[in-house]
Enzyme design. Structure first.
Site, PDB file in Angstrom:
ATOM      1  N   ASP A 120      -2.111   7.444  17.737  1.00 21.90           N
ATOM      2  CA  ASP A 120      -2.890   7.262  16.501  1.00 21.90           C
ATOM      3  C   ASP A 120      -3.412   5.825  16.411  1.00 21.90           C
ATOM      4  O   ASP A 120      -3.347   5.190  15.366  1.00 21.90           O
ATOM      5  CB  ASP A 120      -2.026   7.586  15.286  1.00 21.90           C
TER       6      ASP A 120
ATOM      7  N   GLY B  80       4.524   7.175   3.047  1.00 19.38           N
ATOM      8  CA  GLY B  80       5.419   6.350   2.265  1.00 19.38           C
ATOM      9  C   GLY B  80       4.781   5.068   1.780  1.00 19.38           C
ATOM     10  O   GLY B  80       3.591   4.837   1.923  1.00 19.38           O
ATOM     11  N   ILE B  81       5.622   4.220   1.207  1.00 25.79           N
ATOM     12  CA  ILE B  81       5.189   2.967   0.601  1.00 25.79           C
ATOM     13  C   ILE B  81       5.570   1.811   1.516  1.00 25.79           C
ATOM     14  O   ILE B  81       6.641   1.801   2.107  1.00 25.79           O
ATOM     15  CB  ILE B  81       5.854   2.778  -0.773  1.00 25.79           C
ATOM     16  N   VAL B  82       4.679   0.824   1.622  1.00 23.95           N
ATOM     17  CA  VAL B  82       4.953  -0.379   2.406  1.00 23.95           C
ATOM     18  C   VAL B  82       5.077  -1.563   1.454  1.00 23.95           C
ATOM     19  O   VAL B  82       4.212  -1.775   0.603  1.00 23.95           O
ATOM     20  CB  VAL B  82       3.845  -0.648   3.432  1.00 23.95           C
TER      21      VAL B  82
ATOM     22  N   GLY C 235       0.819  -1.208   0.000  1.00 18.27           N
ATOM     23  CA  GLY C 235       0.000   0.000   0.000  1.00 18.27           C
ATOM     24  C   GLY C 235       0.846   1.248   0.000  1.00 18.27           C
ATOM     25  O   GLY C 235       2.064   1.209   0.198  1.00 18.27           O
TER      26      GLY C 235
ATOM     27  N   GLY D 232       0.546   8.929   2.617  1.00 17.19           N
ATOM     28  CA  GLY D 232       1.378  10.120   2.773  1.00 17.19           C
ATOM     29  C   GLY D 232       2.616   9.866   3.592  1.00 17.19           C
ATOM     30  O   GLY D 232       3.516  10.690   3.648  1.00 17.19           O
TER      31      GLY D 232
END
Length: 714
Positions: free
Chosen positions: A533, A417-419, A412, A415
């Protein structure tokens, strides 16, 4: 069989309809009669004395008509009768993980309104009937882990609404039908692995633009070249082509780029990157190596000095002169660099040296001026190394090179970053988050923060194993948690194959595990941390359904890394909730109700006014999650034309003294005998979401209360 139903209906009409089971009921009774063993008594209340079958176990009706027969994992042993096809409005059949045998009856395919047929994990055999193409509304077909054989009927391409096709671990043979890719354009999941499909991979498979997760064609007999059109698939799709008879060069475009070698293993005829088997000059489609998925294109690749190709006959005179000239120029440049180092680096002191250069391999920085001295030449090369993986515990047995060569695909993007899901060659699976590309002057700050997080060790918190820092890239390497997020487990679409509603006992286990993880952060971590969060999308579930809290400290690290994080633990604007990427293979399915899309509703009311987060913020978020697990609703509730948050809706239900059945998740109906326990947890949740932070429970009190519930229920 149909004649028997007609006779039954005649008899019922003769004696009157009141005391006689209807025709659909008798169709299901024939199903019961085909079951030789029912060790758990799953069909014990299927009785002919009932007026209709709508109250029977596993049967769902709509307007007194049977629309679903779902009896999974009940150890039923028998065959599938043709009578099910006589149910006129049947939509769903789910008999997964039983012990059914025999062939798939053609008559079943007469139920042309069928939308899902899930039979995986049985012992069905024989070929698939060509009448499969009659199912115009079919969306899910899962026949995996059976003994089906023969070729896939060409009529399957007529099932144009098909979204999930899983035929893995059978004995299918033959080529895929013509028009496979152009006919099934709505496919989201495709798994054909562990069969004997042969022939070439259809070139039109690149038309399947809705595919997600892994497209698994592995362990078959596919031959020929890899069609470049596969690169047209979505870039985050992982294409597994291992153990076939494919040959030729690997196309370097789109979804086929940036894959590790494990995606292509077991195909001796394949060549080119990322394999170590180079293509000869006459191999069609031979291409140059591509960049790794994590690092910029200028990262030095393995064997950078190997140019490949055929050996030349030697250097001519002009080439020799050119080399000599270039050597002279190179010597001059080295001299200039030496002068620059002496005048600039030494003159500006130790601090600027440290901020310019990356980590040493031993994670120890030089504090001396980085000037060229003979006795320090070895340590200098280490100081200048900018591409270095820093382990955070002694169990890390892989290095950066292994990580970059591994198979990786995108889980996925957000905002922050990319995993990626990364599978190393030895089978170890990791989750790698790629952060921003700036922040080069905040190295020490990043190091301090990430090493503090890396010291956290608790069974209910995802472990950060290592990190990587360079000017252009920052990576966080976590344990991979395989069973997706709590958000997916709660709200995944019931039509999806992998959907299995959580029982109350499992939900209680998850609630308690999350509470333990928060207690560790609040009371036993070095700085008594606050998550800030917490939401279902960053509570991950392992194979034992044990929760693992993730993304702790992520907003802070993203900010240091120089990105533009949309999620920070201290300030999270309610009007701009952001979606967090999914973390596992099961979460590759899009959960439309994912709490990640509703992040602001998990925040305590005071979060909009107070800058510094407190532990009471986490308690409020935890309370909202408890309400979500009890009610099955998302944090945004629709009441007629109105919208309200889940906390307000619960308060309204309490004021109106609505019964528990109006509040409870319908999937918890079988756990109605746990009413007292559920009400007790509901009271805990209400105490956690109190508008006054001082009147909220602590996580220690929450855990103690849950412990008492478990003891009393035992």
């Amino acid at each position: 069989m149909h004649a028997l139903f007609l006779l039954v209906l005649v008899i019922c009409n003769f004696y009157g309809p009141v005391d006689c089971l209807n025709g659909e009921g008798y169709a299901l009774l024939s199903f019961k009669e085909s079951i030789h063993q029912d060790p758990e008594g799953s069909l014990s209340n299927w009785n002919s004395s009932d007026e209709n079958p709508c109250s029977w176990n596993g049967v769902t009706c709509k307007e007194q008509r049977v629309v679903s027969v779902s009896i999974p994992k009940k150890k039923l042993y028998g065959f599938l009768p043709s009578a099910l096809g006589s149910l006129p409005v049947l939509r769903h059949v789910n008999l997964r993980n039983n012990r059914f045998f025999g062939s798939l009856p053609v008559e079943l395919l007469s139920a042309q309104g069928l939308q899902s047929l899930v039979l995986y994990g049985n012992s069905f055999s024989g070929s698939l009937p060509k009448e499969l193409g009659n199912l115009k509304y079919l969306q899910t077909l899962d026949l995996s882990e059976n003994f089906f054989n023969g070729s896939l009927p060409t009529s399957v391409v007529q099932c144009k609404r098909l979204r999930t096709l899983d035929l893995s671990r059978n004995n299918f043979t033959g080529p895929l039908p013509d028009g496979f890719g152009s006919g099934l354009v709505f496919l989201e999941k495709l798994d054909l692995s562990f069969n004997s499909f042969n022939g070439s991979i259809p070139g039109d498979m690149g038309n399947l633009s809705n595919l997600q997760g892994t497209v698994d064609l592995s362990h078959n007999l596919f031959s020929g070249s890899i069609p470049p059109s596969l690169g047209n698939l979505p870039e985050k799709v992982y294409i597994d082509l291992t153990y076939n008879n494919l040959s030729g060069s690997i196309p370097q475009n789109g979804a086929l780029m940036n894959r590790g070698p494990t995606a292509f293993l077991g195909n001796p005829g394949l060549c080119g990157p990322p394999l170590k088997n180079p293509c000869s000059s006459d191999t069609p489609g031979a291409s140059s190596p591509s960049s790794y998925p994590f690092l910029p294109n200028n990262y030095p690749p393995e064997n950078a000095d190997d140019k490949g190709g055929k050996k030349g006959r030697g250097l001519n005179k002009s080439a020799v002169i050119a080399i000599i000239v270039s050597d002279v120029i190179g010597i001059c440049l080295v001299g200039l660099l030496f002068s620059y180092c002496y005048s600039r680096v030494c003159a500006y002191g130790k601090d600027k040296d440290e901020s310019r250069y990356g980590f040493e391999k031993g994670r120890k920085r030089r504090k001396e001026c980085l000037c060229f001295r003979k006795d320090e030449s070895e340590t200098l090369s280490e100081n200048l190394e900018q591409y270095d993986l820093v382990p955070l515990d002694t169990q890390v047995a892989f290095d950066l090179d292994e990580l970059l060569k591994a198979s990786a695909f995108v889980l996925g993007k957000s905002g922050i970053g990319i995993v990626y899901k990364v599978v190393l060659e030895d089978g170890l699976t990791l989750a790698v988050r790629r952060l921003g590309e700036g922040g080069s002057q905040r190295l020490k700050e990043f190091q301090t923060e990430v090493e503090a997080i890396g010291k956290l060790r608790h069974p209910n918190i995802v472990t950060l194993r290592a990190y990587y820092w360079s000017v252009d890239e920052k990576l966080l390497i976590y344990d991979y948690v395989p069973y997706g997020s709590l958000a997916t487990a709660l709200h995944e679409k019931a039509g999806m194959v992998s959907f299995s509603p959580l029982q109350w006992s499992v939900r209680l286990k998850i609630m308690k595990g999350v509470a333990k993880g928060l207690i560790y952060l609040h009371e036993f971590s070095p700085k008594k941390y606050v998550h800030g969060d917490l939401k279902p999308s960053n509570i991950l579930l392992d194979q034992n359904m044990e929760p693992r809290i993730s993304d702790f400290g992520l907003g802070r690290l993203a900010n240091i890394a120089g990105g533009s994080p949309t999620l920070q633990s201290s300030r999270i604007p309610m009007e701009k909730p952001q979606e967090r990427p999914q973390q596992s293979a099961s979460s590759e399915v899009s959960a439309v109700h994912s709490s990640a899309n509703l992040g602001s509703f998990y925040q305590a009311p005071e979060a909009l006014k107070v800058v510094k987060p407190s532990q009471k913020w986490d308690v409020y978020s935890y309370g909202v999650i408890l309400l979500e697990m009890i009610t099955g609703r998302t944090p945004l509730v629709h009441v007629g034309s109105l919208e309200m948050d889940l906390v307000q809706w619960i308060q309204l239900c309490i004021e109106e003294k609505k019964p528990l059945s109006d509040v409870l998740d319908p999937y918890l109906a079988p756990d109605a005998d746990k009413e007292e326990e559920i009400i007790a947890v509901l009271n805990i949740a209400v105490s956690c979401v109190h508008s006054n932070p001082e009147r909220r429970l602590t996580m220690r009190h929450v855990c103690d209360a849950l412990d008492r519930l478990v003891v009393s229920s035992d």
